[in-house]
Enzyme design. Sequence first.
Site, PDB file in Angstrom:
ATOM      1  N   ASP A  92     -11.958  10.256 -18.592  1.00  0.00           N
ATOM      2  CA  ASP A  92     -12.207  10.610 -17.195  1.00  0.00           C
ATOM      3  C   ASP A  92     -12.666   9.369 -16.438  1.00  0.00           C
ATOM      4  O   ASP A  92     -13.742   8.841 -16.707  1.00  0.00           O
ATOM      5  CB  ASP A  92     -13.276  11.712 -17.162  1.00  0.00           C
ATOM      6  CG  ASP A  92     -13.716  12.037 -15.741  1.00  0.00           C
ATOM      7  OD1 ASP A  92     -12.969  11.716 -14.788  1.00  0.00           O
ATOM      8  OD2 ASP A  92     -14.821  12.611 -15.589  1.00  0.00           O
ATOM      9  N   ASN A 140     -13.282   9.106 -13.110  1.00  0.00           N
ATOM     10  CA  ASN A 140     -14.032   9.275 -11.864  1.00  0.00           C
ATOM     11  C   ASN A 140     -15.168  10.287 -11.939  1.00  0.00           C
ATOM     12  O   ASN A 140     -15.699  10.718 -10.902  1.00  0.00           O
ATOM     13  CB  ASN A 140     -13.085   9.631 -10.710  1.00  0.00           C
ATOM     14  CG  ASN A 140     -12.413  10.972 -10.939  1.00  0.00           C
ATOM     15  OD1 ASN A 140     -12.556  11.565 -12.010  1.00  0.00           O
ATOM     16  ND2 ASN A 140     -11.714  11.463  -9.952  1.00  0.00           N
ATOM     17  N   ASP A 160     -15.459  13.459 -12.721  1.00  0.00           N
ATOM     18  CA  ASP A 160     -15.390  14.889 -12.377  1.00  0.00           C
ATOM     19  C   ASP A 160     -15.276  15.774 -13.616  1.00  0.00           C
ATOM     20  O   ASP A 160     -15.103  16.994 -13.507  1.00  0.00           O
ATOM     21  CB  ASP A 160     -14.245  15.171 -11.388  1.00  0.00           C
ATOM     22  CG  ASP A 160     -12.873  14.920 -12.005  1.00  0.00           C
ATOM     23  OD1 ASP A 160     -12.808  14.434 -13.152  1.00  0.00           O
ATOM     24  OD2 ASP A 160     -11.863  15.212 -11.332  1.00  0.00           O
ATOM     25  N   ASP A 164      -7.933  11.875 -16.647  1.00  0.00           N
ATOM     26  CA  ASP A 164      -6.969  11.617 -15.580  1.00  0.00           C
ATOM     27  C   ASP A 164      -6.079  10.425 -15.919  1.00  0.00           C
ATOM     28  O   ASP A 164      -6.275   9.736 -16.931  1.00  0.00           O
ATOM     29  CB  ASP A 164      -7.707  11.408 -14.240  1.00  0.00           C
ATOM     30  CG  ASP A 164      -8.912  10.496 -14.414  1.00  0.00           C
ATOM     31  OD1 ASP A 164      -8.728   9.381 -14.947  1.00  0.00           O
ATOM     32  OD2 ASP A 164     -10.051  10.908 -14.055  1.00  0.00           O
ATOM     33  N   ASP A 179       6.414  15.546 -20.782  1.00  0.00           N
ATOM     34  CA  ASP A 179       6.636  16.919 -21.187  1.00  0.00           C
ATOM     35  C   ASP A 179       7.575  17.563 -20.177  1.00  0.00           C
ATOM     36  O   ASP A 179       7.441  17.339 -18.971  1.00  0.00           O
ATOM     37  CB  ASP A 179       5.293  17.675 -21.211  1.00  0.00           C
ATOM     38  CG  ASP A 179       5.166  18.584 -22.423  1.00  0.00           C
ATOM     39  OD1 ASP A 179       6.045  19.440 -22.594  1.00  0.00           O
ATOM     40  OD2 ASP A 179       4.189  18.426 -23.173  1.00  0.00           O
ATOM     41  N   ASP A 236       9.444  21.589 -23.950  1.00  0.00           N
ATOM     42  CA  ASP A 236       8.660  22.765 -24.311  1.00  0.00           C
ATOM     43  C   ASP A 236       9.568  23.972 -24.613  1.00  0.00           C
ATOM     44  O   ASP A 236      10.442  24.303 -23.803  1.00  0.00           O
ATOM     45  CB  ASP A 236       7.738  23.096 -23.123  1.00  0.00           C
ATOM     46  CG  ASP A 236       6.658  24.085 -23.477  1.00  0.00           C
ATOM     47  OD1 ASP A 236       5.835  23.773 -24.343  1.00  0.00           O
ATOM     48  OD2 ASP A 236       6.643  25.185 -22.870  1.00  0.00           O
ATOM     49  N   GLU A 294      10.780  21.217 -28.703  1.00  0.00           N
ATOM     50  CA  GLU A 294       9.883  22.100 -29.445  1.00  0.00           C
ATOM     51  C   GLU A 294      10.640  23.403 -29.713  1.00  0.00           C
ATOM     52  O   GLU A 294      11.102  24.056 -28.782  1.00  0.00           O
ATOM     53  CB  GLU A 294       8.620  22.378 -28.619  1.00  0.00           C
ATOM     54  CG  GLU A 294       7.577  23.141 -29.406  1.00  0.00           C
ATOM     55  CD  GLU A 294       6.629  23.941 -28.528  1.00  0.00           C
ATOM     56  OE1 GLU A 294       5.492  24.165 -28.945  1.00  0.00           O
ATOM     57  OE2 GLU A 294       7.033  24.356 -27.412  1.00  0.00           O
ATOM     58  N   HIS A 342      -1.627  19.597 -29.516  1.00  0.00           N
ATOM     59  CA  HIS A 342      -2.611  20.266 -28.657  1.00  0.00           C
ATOM     60  C   HIS A 342      -2.675  21.779 -28.876  1.00  0.00           C
ATOM     61  O   HIS A 342      -3.509  22.442 -28.274  1.00  0.00           O
ATOM     62  CB  HIS A 342      -2.270  19.976 -27.193  1.00  0.00           C
ATOM     63  CG  HIS A 342      -0.936  20.565 -26.830  1.00  0.00           C
ATOM     64  ND1 HIS A 342       0.250  20.056 -27.351  1.00  0.00           N
ATOM     65  CD2 HIS A 342      -0.590  21.625 -26.062  1.00  0.00           C
ATOM     66  CE1 HIS A 342       1.265  20.782 -26.899  1.00  0.00           C
ATOM     67  NE2 HIS A 342       0.790  21.737 -26.105  1.00  0.00           N
ATOM     68  N   ASP A 343      -1.781  22.333 -29.703  1.00  0.00           N
ATOM     69  CA  ASP A 343      -1.779  23.775 -29.980  1.00  0.00           C
ATOM     70  C   ASP A 343      -2.359  24.105 -31.350  1.00  0.00           C
ATOM     71  O   ASP A 343      -2.400  25.276 -31.730  1.00  0.00           O
ATOM     72  CB  ASP A 343      -0.335  24.317 -29.968  1.00  0.00           C
ATOM     73  CG  ASP A 343       0.317  24.291 -28.591  1.00  0.00           C
ATOM     74  OD1 ASP A 343      -0.411  24.331 -27.584  1.00  0.00           O
ATOM     75  OD2 ASP A 343       1.564  24.224 -28.544  1.00  0.00           O
TER      76      ASP A 343
HETATM   77  O1  TEU Z   1       3.990  26.167 -27.154  1.00  0.00           O
HETATM   78  C1  TEU Z   1       4.963  27.064 -27.592  1.00  0.00           C
HETATM   79  C2  TEU Z   1       4.510  28.035 -28.526  1.00  0.00           C
HETATM   80  O2  TEU Z   1       5.305  28.596 -29.271  1.00  0.00           O
HETATM   81  C3  TEU Z   1       3.053  28.349 -28.485  1.00  0.00           C
HETATM   82  O3  TEU Z   1       2.893  29.615 -27.948  1.00  0.00           O
HETATM   83  C4  TEU Z   1       2.482  28.309 -29.795  1.00  0.00           C
HETATM   84  O4  TEU Z   1       3.045  29.325 -30.570  1.00  0.00           O
HETATM   85  C5  TEU Z   1       1.029  28.536 -29.672  1.00  0.00           C
HETATM   86  O5  TEU Z   1       0.476  27.566 -28.839  1.00  0.00           O
HETATM   87  C6  TEU Z   1       0.403  28.432 -31.001  1.00  0.00           C
HETATM   88  O6  TEU Z   1      -0.931  28.680 -30.848  1.00  0.00           O
HETATM   89  C7  TEU Z   1       4.281  25.461 -25.999  1.00  0.00           C
HETATM   90  C8  TEU Z   1       3.147  24.543 -25.624  1.00  0.00           C
HETATM   91  O7  TEU Z   1       2.994  23.566 -26.616  1.00  0.00           O
HETATM   92  C9  TEU Z   1       1.923  25.352 -25.403  1.00  0.00           C
HETATM   93  O8  TEU Z   1       0.802  24.549 -25.132  1.00  0.00           O
HETATM   94  C10 TEU Z   1       2.192  26.274 -24.238  1.00  0.00           C
HETATM   95  O9  TEU Z   1       1.110  27.150 -24.068  1.00  0.00           O
HETATM   96  C11 TEU Z   1       3.463  27.096 -24.446  1.00  0.00           C
HETATM   97  O10 TEU Z   1       4.555  26.322 -24.909  1.00  0.00           O
HETATM   98  C12 TEU Z   1       3.922  27.698 -23.125  1.00  0.00           C
HETATM   99  O11 TEU Z   1       4.397  26.700 -22.285  1.00  0.00           O
HETATM  100 CA    CA Z   2     -11.270  12.707 -13.576  1.00  0.00          CA
END
Ligand code: TEU
Ligand code: CA
Length: 556
Positions: A25, A27, A29, A33, A102, A203, A261, A333-334
Site C-alpha cells: 500500500d 498511500n 489507505d 495499489d 487477468d 478466468d 483457468e 489467491h483461491d
Molecule cells: O475461480 C474460479 C473457480 O472455479 C473458483 O470458484 C474456485 O473454485 C474457488 O475460488 C475455489 O475456492 C476464478 C477466480 O480465480 C476466483 O477468484 C473468482 O472468484 C472466480 O473465478 C469468479 O470470477
Molecule cells: Ca493504497
Amino acid sequence: MDSVIEQAWWKECAVYQIYPRSFFDSNGDGIGDLNGITQKLDYIASLGVGAVWLNPVYDSPNDDMGYDISNYEAIMREFGTMADFDALLAGLHARGLRLIMDLVVNHSSDEHVWFVESRKSKDNPYRDFYIWRDGKDGKEPNNWASFFTPSAWKYDETTDQWYLHLFSEKQPDLNWQNPAVRAEVYAMMNRWFDRGVDGFRMDVINLIAKAEGLPDGSGTPSPEGYVFAPEHFADLPAAHDYLREMRRTCFAGRDCMCVGETPFSSSATGFSYVDPAHRELDMVFSFDLMDIDSGKSGKWEIVPWNLSRMKAIIEDWQTALATGWNSLFWSNHDQPRPVSRFGSTSSEELRVRSAKMLGVAMHLLRGTPFIYQGEELGMTNVPFRDISDIRDLESLNFYRLAAARGEEQKAWSAILQKGRDNARVPMQWSATENAGFTTGTPWLMVNPNHEHINVNAAEQDVESVLHFYRKLLRLRADSRTLIYGDFALIEREHPQVFGYTRSLDGETYTIVCNMSGMSALLSVVPNGDCVFSNLTDHSGSTLQPYEARVYRNNRN
Ligand code: TEU
Ligand code: CA
C-alpha cells in the site's frame, strides 16, 4: 526432448502472481495499489522470475474482489490511475519482466454498463449480452447451483425474467453465443495488447459456452435443492470454437501468451486446449491437484490428501501434455497456503525445510512455474479469530448457509483450512506493525507470524526460503534439461517419496522429495552428483523429513 517442441519465452521463465490489494500500500489507505507494486519492482526482479501476473486491477465494486468488473478499460480507483498502470508496465519492461493481465469475461459485474442496459427492457440492444430466461412455475428456469450462492439464477422484476450467474448475483454470465459480445471482448483485449501487455490469464475460460436449452443438472442436489451441473457449462465444443476465434482475432502476429483457468477439465481436455496442432491456449490451470483434499460435495468437505493420488495426478498431466505445455503451481489467491496444506508448520525448522522441498518438487517438473506472492517466504495459513475477520464472499456465503443448518462450527474449521482469505492477507514485508504493508489499517488482517516470517528477515538469513527460491529459479533457468527435458516418474510405489527424472540429450536430472515428516529410505540412490538440496548434509540413501535432493548425471 521431442524435437518438435517449440521454444517460447513463457516456457523458460517463472511467473510471479501478485494480488494487488494485498501486496503493498503506497498511500496508507490500507489497500495495496499499483504504485505499491511499482515501488517493489526491484524485489520482484530479484526473485529471478520473467513475468508478473496481476489479479484483476479493473474498475469493480469488489463483490468478488475484482472478479466482478464494471469497466474493462479503467483501473479500479483504489488501485490508482491509468497513468500509474503505464508506469508499472514501463517499470516491468525496463527490468525485462513481462506483464500478464487477468481476463474475466465469463461474467461481468452487474454494474457494468452492458448489464445496466441489459436489464432495462427485453428489447434493449444489450439484452442479449447476458443470459435471460422466463421462470418455470414462478421458480428458476433450471435447477443449476452457483459456485457462491444456492441458485445460479436471479429474478429481476423490471422485465419479469431471470438472469444466469454461475458465480455471485453481482457476476451475471455474459452470453458468448452473441457475436456482439465476442467482438467487444476481442476489441478490448486488442487494446490492452496495443498498450503493451504481454498476455492474459483467463478466468474460468472453459465455462464461457453453456449447453443449448440450459438443461437441468442430474447430479446430487445441494441441501438447498440445486444441482451443480458442470456437464452443461464446462468444456463444451462451442468454448473451443470461441477460443480459436479469439486466438485468430487477438494473438495473431503477437508474441504474447495466455493461460486459461479450467476447473473440471481432465488432462485429455486440458490437452485439447493446448494441443500445438490447433493451439487455443498456451497453458491451462488444472484443478486436479487443488481438489486432492476435497470430498464428493466439494472443497469444504475436507479429506486428507494422499501421495499416491498426487503422483497419479502429476504423472497424468505431465504425460498427457508431453507435446503441449503444463502450468505448475501449489497455490494462488483461491487456495490455502501450500506449506500449511502439503508441508509442515509444526516447527520453524520444518516450515522452512518443507517450503523449500515443495518448491523443488513443483518447479522442476516440465512446465511454467507460477509463484503466488508470499510463497517465496513460506507464508502460512492465518489464525483468523472468527467470521468477522473474513472478507471473502465465498467463505461468508458458505458460513451463512452452514449456520442456517446449525453447522457453523464445522464450517469455521473448514474456512480456517481452506478459506481463500488465507492467501489474501497482506504480504509480509517486515516485522513492524501491519507487516510493513501499510501505514493505515489493512483491509484484511495481517498474519501475526509476520514478526518472524517477512521479507526483511528472509533477506538477512542465507538459509531462508527466499534465498533458496532464488537459487531454485536460477537452477531451472540455466538448464535446458530442466526446462524442456522429458519427464518420468520414479519411486512410483514409495509411500513417502515423490521423485522424477528430467532428461534431454543424454543429461538427466533426478529429483527426490520426502513429502512426509518421517525419514524415508530411497529404493535407489540416484546416479550422478547431488547438485541441489534443502539440507547441507545430503548423502546416503536416507532422506530426512521433508528433505529434497536434485542429482545431475551427464554422460557427455
Ligand atoms: O475461480 C474460479 C473457480 O472455479 C473458483 O470458484 C474456485 O473454485 C474457488 O475460488 C475455489 O475456492 C476464478 C477466480 O480465480 C476466483 O477468484 C473468482 O472468484 C472466480 O473465478 C469468479 O470470477
Ligand atoms: Ca493504497
